[in-house]
Scaffold this motif. Structure first.
Motif, PDB file in Angstrom:
ATOM      1  N   SER A  62      -2.257   1.713   8.589  1.00  0.00           N
ATOM      2  CA  SER A  62      -2.846   1.793   7.129  1.00  0.00           C
ATOM      3  C   SER A  62      -3.623   0.627   6.777  1.00  0.00           C
ATOM      4  N   ASN A  81       0.911  -1.071   0.161  1.00  0.00           N
ATOM      5  CA  ASN A  81      -0.027   0.107   0.019  1.00  0.00           C
ATOM      6  C   ASN A  81       1.050   1.340  -0.010  1.00  0.00           C
ATOM      7  N   GLY A 132      -3.821  12.021   8.334  1.00  0.00           N
ATOM      8  CA  GLY A 132      -3.974  10.959   7.785  1.00  0.00           C
ATOM      9  C   GLY A 132      -4.671  11.172   6.347  1.00  0.00           C
ATOM     10  N   ASN A 176      -1.234  -2.335   7.569  1.00  0.00           N
ATOM     11  CA  ASN A 176       0.154  -1.980   8.085  1.00  0.00           C
ATOM     12  C   ASN A 176       0.040  -1.390   9.241  1.00  0.00           C
ATOM     13  N   MET A 184       1.675   4.685  13.001  1.00  0.00           N
ATOM     14  CA  MET A 184       1.074   4.823  11.744  1.00  0.00           C
ATOM     15  C   MET A 184       0.498   3.389  11.420  1.00  0.00           C
ATOM     16  N   ASP A 216       0.489   4.271   0.282  1.00  0.00           N
ATOM     17  CA  ASP A 216       0.218   5.402   1.585  1.00  0.00           C
ATOM     18  C   ASP A 216       0.795   4.870   2.810  1.00  0.00           C
ATOM     19  N   ALA A 217       1.370   3.960   2.791  1.00  0.00           N
ATOM     20  CA  ALA A 217       1.973   3.245   4.072  1.00  0.00           C
ATOM     21  C   ALA A 217       3.746   3.406   3.997  1.00  0.00           C
ATOM     22  N   ARG A 262      -9.471   2.564   1.249  1.00  0.00           N
ATOM     23  CA  ARG A 262      -8.180   2.553   1.845  1.00  0.00           C
ATOM     24  C   ARG A 262      -8.238   3.733   2.977  1.00  0.00           C
ATOM     25  N   GLU A 274      -2.081   8.543  11.337  1.00  0.00           N
ATOM     26  CA  GLU A 274      -0.624   8.766  11.995  1.00  0.00           C
ATOM     27  C   GLU A 274      -0.680   9.862  12.928  1.00  0.00           C
ATOM     28  N   THR A 291      -5.239   5.879   6.102  1.00  0.00           N
ATOM     29  CA  THR A 291      -3.911   5.909   6.760  1.00  0.00           C
ATOM     30  C   THR A 291      -4.132   6.937   7.779  1.00  0.00           C
TER      31      THR A 291
END
Length: 807
Positions: free
Chosen positions: A279, A212, A252, A310, A277, A214-215, A262, A266, A264
């Motif tokens: 995700s 992913n 995020g 993640n 974090m 984004d992570a 999805r 953090e 994310t």
């Protein structure tokens, strides 16, 4: 005894390095510390740190780079005042004055230019983006922001598909994420996420990767000239690092696409000291379609989904100690239930990865940094089918899995700005369960077949020394690789060397050599990458794979942030394995239903054959990472051949993914803060496959040649036989495709909103996915013709996605 003595000598040498690092003469002093993003607290690798003497008439400039954890160390002669400069593309430069009279720790912060709204006003090209100044070759750093800007299938951003656009890297097939680097197979790539090995890196039977974007914080591809710290694979290293998490504020991102969503998130656990974090991503077509499927199938069910999760957390224990914990959890699942009165058939097919990494950074001295890691990796494949009726029940279950537990301890010693030594040790315990089949039926029909668990230990100890001597840069290294399975032990030295000579600051000549060994094999009898491909270890009977690769090249940095490299390579591979004709992943055994067969065996060893391979070619890479217009152009001219004693009558044949020509063009244009355009165009010579070439009557004379090919009707026409010709002697049509995308950005009070419209295969090219035999009958002449037809997978596919990045 020889092995024990060798390890003792290397350990004593490492101990000597530690003593030397702590006993440096005080005629030299060091400034060291970490470099962080001021807005998030993230530490970055590859940041340029340079020191310039401020009181000399002709000042001498010294330079170093941060390691992957953001640590830097600069050592100079005492008493010489220095201005220390920090440079990274996309960030505001920073500097400070250092007296040079004592060891000093200075932790630095740099502010993203995006936050200062100065992207156009400040245009800095850091040496991280320069290729001529580096000794490494065959290495590409891929900016994560570029990955997010490139158009993708169904709008799902895919790291591996972007890597496929690099020269020297071939894709498996239409829409797939398989990676074939410089003639190697998909099992010859070391994919590591926060130091944990990921075995099956694809979703949806290879169409999407498990990573992913984004992570992720960084993505690095190494195709040759491998540093000694890497081992265990022949062809490439794909090193991915997850974000640490923002330790200053909560932020995020959420996104909704055509097939999945999805998120994310953090933020700080303790501001400035620790952060986290998380995700996640999941497809939802199964949820949307389930009511319609149940209605149409009289209560039956059918679906498929995948998910990724993640997570990462870190804590700064002290100025010299930091702890990281990170993990990945992913799963694919296909399920189906069919009902018809009292009859019910259900099936389940799933596979997934789990990883967990714990790391401890420790700074022993201003010049010595260390990282200790404890790593867990797990992969599992499961298939089950159950058929129930009022009279009987039949069930079949198949399972294959891998469990890894490993430790690593790495050291980074910086005795001088132009001299960096890395050394370390690692060991992994592998547990392989290559296959287990349980079949149950009526009338006491029960079969339980399993391959006994195989326990192996793979270890390595290495040292590498990067040294700059004027215009000449040397990067020698050696890795001692050890592998144990049952009572058999393999020990191999793996020398590595990279050399660069700077003709001028922007032009250099380079060369590299690497010997690699691989103790794990992937058995595949499918034309595409599937989770049923079976991971098996080297054994006393199946030798490890090995390779030697040599490369030479030239690197040039151009004005405006452009760089260009030209490389030629030659790679020879030994002990490459493939299935014998007719073997399969179901234990590789012909006696599956033999009631007298042993309940556990390693019959797969008898189902494979070993051979060798060659790959050689030339790669051209023009890249631009900064500015309104960025992207790259890659071209590969290559040849890949294989030879197996028991395949193709022992004759040399082309590898399936041998491609004479491969071209990729990627362009990203940021027209304004609100609008981004992107496009990719790819071209590749068709894959080499084995296809029917014609029919041969019993007298051995060919009746016809291609395009007249085999038909099932020939099975009932006497002694006619199918002529397939030599292995992989037929070429599929050339592959080419254009993808385009547009992103519309809008700043809002709480964040940034982005709408993306993209078109996959924009000019609707019918690229071949596979071929099959087809018949046609002419009613006028009474003749029946047989021909070859292709199946295409993806026409033009539009996609729309939405994302919101909040702050």
């Amino acid at each position: 005894m020889k092995l024990k003595n060798t390890f003792q000598r290397l350990l004593l040498f490492f101990l000597g390095c530690l003593i030397a690092a702590s006993a440096q003469a005080q005629s030299r002093f060091t400034v060291s510390g970490f470099v962080r993003d001021a807005s998030s607290g993230e530490r970055f690798g590859g940041i340029s740190i340079s020191a310039v003497e401020t009181i000399e008439a002709f000042p001498k400039s010294l330079q170093t780079f941060t390691n992957s954890y953001g640590f830097y160390s600069l050592t100079v002669e005492s008493g010489k005042q220095q201005m220390v400069l920090v440079n990274m593309t996309g960030y505001e430069p920073n500097a400070f004055i250092w007296s040079g009279t004592k060891d000093t720790t200075v932790n630095l912060e740099i502010l993203p230019l995006e936050d200062l709204d100065k992207i156009e006003a400040v245009n800095i090209v850091s040496k991280k983006n320069m290729v001529a100044d580096k000794v490494e070759m065959s290495k590409v750093d891929i900016p994560v922001n570029q990955i997010k800007d490139i158009p993708a299938l169904l709008g799902e951003k895919d790291v591996l598909k972007v890597i496929q656009l690099m020269p020297g890297v071939q894709k498996g097939g239409e829409g797939q994420s398989g990676i074939y680097v410089r003639g190697g197979g998909p099992d010859q790539n070391l994919l590591i996420l926060d130091e944990a090995v990921v075995y099956n890196a694809t979703h949806l039977f290879g169409f999407f990767s498990v990573f992913n974007g984004d992570a992720l914080k960084s993505v690095e591809l190494v195709k040759g000239g491998f540093p000694s710290r890497y081992g265990g694979r022949l062809s490439s290293v794909i090193d991915l690092t997850m974000k640490e998490g923002n330790n200053q504020k909560y932020s995020g991102e959420v996104g909704i696409g055509m097939i999945g969503s999805r998120f994310t998130f953090e933020g700080p656990i303790k501001k400035g000291k620790s952060s986290f974090m998380i995700s996640g991503r999941r497809t939802y077509l199964d949820v949307l379609m389930q009511p319609f499927i149940m209605l149409a199938s009289n209560g039956g069910n059918l679906g498929y989904y995948f998910y990724d999760f993640n997570a990462k957390a870190n804590y700064e224990i002290s100025d010299n100690d930091k702890l990281y914990v990170s993990g990945y959890f992913g799963q694919d699942k296909f399920y189906a239930t069919i009902k018809d009165g009292d009859y019910k058939v259900s099936s389940d097919f799933g596979w997934g990865n789990r990883t967990l990494t714990t790391r401890w950074n420790h700074v022993f001295s201003p010049r010595l940094f260390s990282n200790a890691s404890l790593i867990y990796s797990h992969y599992k494949l499961g298939i089950s089918v159950e058929d129930k009726s009022p009279f009987d029940t039949f069930s079949l279950k198949y399972q294959s899995l891998i469990n890894d537990i490993g430790i690593k301890y790495d050291f980074d010693w910086r005795p001088a700005p132009d001299h960096q030594v890395r050394f370390g040790i690692s060991s992994i315990r592998h547990q392989f369960s290559p296959g287990a089949v349980v079949v149950k039926g009526g009338f006491d029909f029960n079969i339980n077949r399993a391959i006994k668990n195989i326990i192996t230990v793979e270890s390595g100890i290495y040292i590498e020394d990067q040294w700059k001597l004027g215009k000449l840069q040397l990067y020698p290294g050696i890795r001692l690789s050890h592998y144990q399975v049952d009572e058999k032990q393999y020990v191999f030295p793996e020398p590595r060397l990279s050399v660069a000579y700077n003709l001028n600051p922007s032009l250099s000549l380079k060369g590299s050599y690497a010997r690699m060994n691989q103790y794990i094999h992937l058995l595949s009898n499918s034309g595409i990458s599937l989770p049923t491909d079976l991971w098996v270890p080297a054994t006393a009977n199946i030798a490890p794979m090995s390779s030697e690769q040599t490369a030479v090249g030239v690197a040039k940095d151009l004005k405006g942030g452009y760089s260009i490299t030209l490389e030629g390579y030659y790679k020879h591979m030994n002990n490459v394995i493939q299935y014998k004709e007719g073997a399969s992943f179901l234990l590789g055994s012909d006696d599956l239903f033999d009631m007298q067969a042993p309940t556990d065996s390693r019959n797969w060893e008898n189902a494979i054959t070993s051979g060798q391979g060659w790959s050689y070619g030339t790669e051209l890479f023009l890249q631009k990472k900064i500015g309104k217009l960025s992207g790259w152009v890659g071209y590969t001219l290559s040849w890949t051949q294989l030879k197996f004693p028991e395949l193709n009558q022992g004759r040399v044949f082309w590898a399936k993914y041998d491609r004479r020509h491969d071209i990729s063009i990627v362009g990203i244009y940021k027209a304004s803060k609100r609008l981004t355009f992107s496009a990719t165009w790819v071209y590749g010579t068709g894959n080499a496959i084995t296809a029917p070439q014609g029919m041969i009557p019993g007298n051995g004379h060919s009746m016809s040649r291609f395009p007249i090919i085999w038909s099932p009707k020939f099975q009932n026409q006497g002694n006619w036989m199918t002529d397939y010709g030599s292995r992989n002697s037929f070429r599929m049509e050339a592959y080419h495709r254009l993808d385009v995308g547009m992103q519309f950005h809008r700043e809002k009070r709480r964040g940034r909103e982005t709408w993306e419209l993209s078109f996959y295969n924009a000019y609707n090219r019918f690229n071949p996915f596979f071929y099959y035999g087809s018949t046609s009958y002419n009613w006028q002449t009474g003749e029946e013709n047989w021909g070859l037809k292709k199946v295409t997978l993806f026409p033009i596919i539009p996609s729309l996605s939405w994302s919101f990045k909040f702050r």
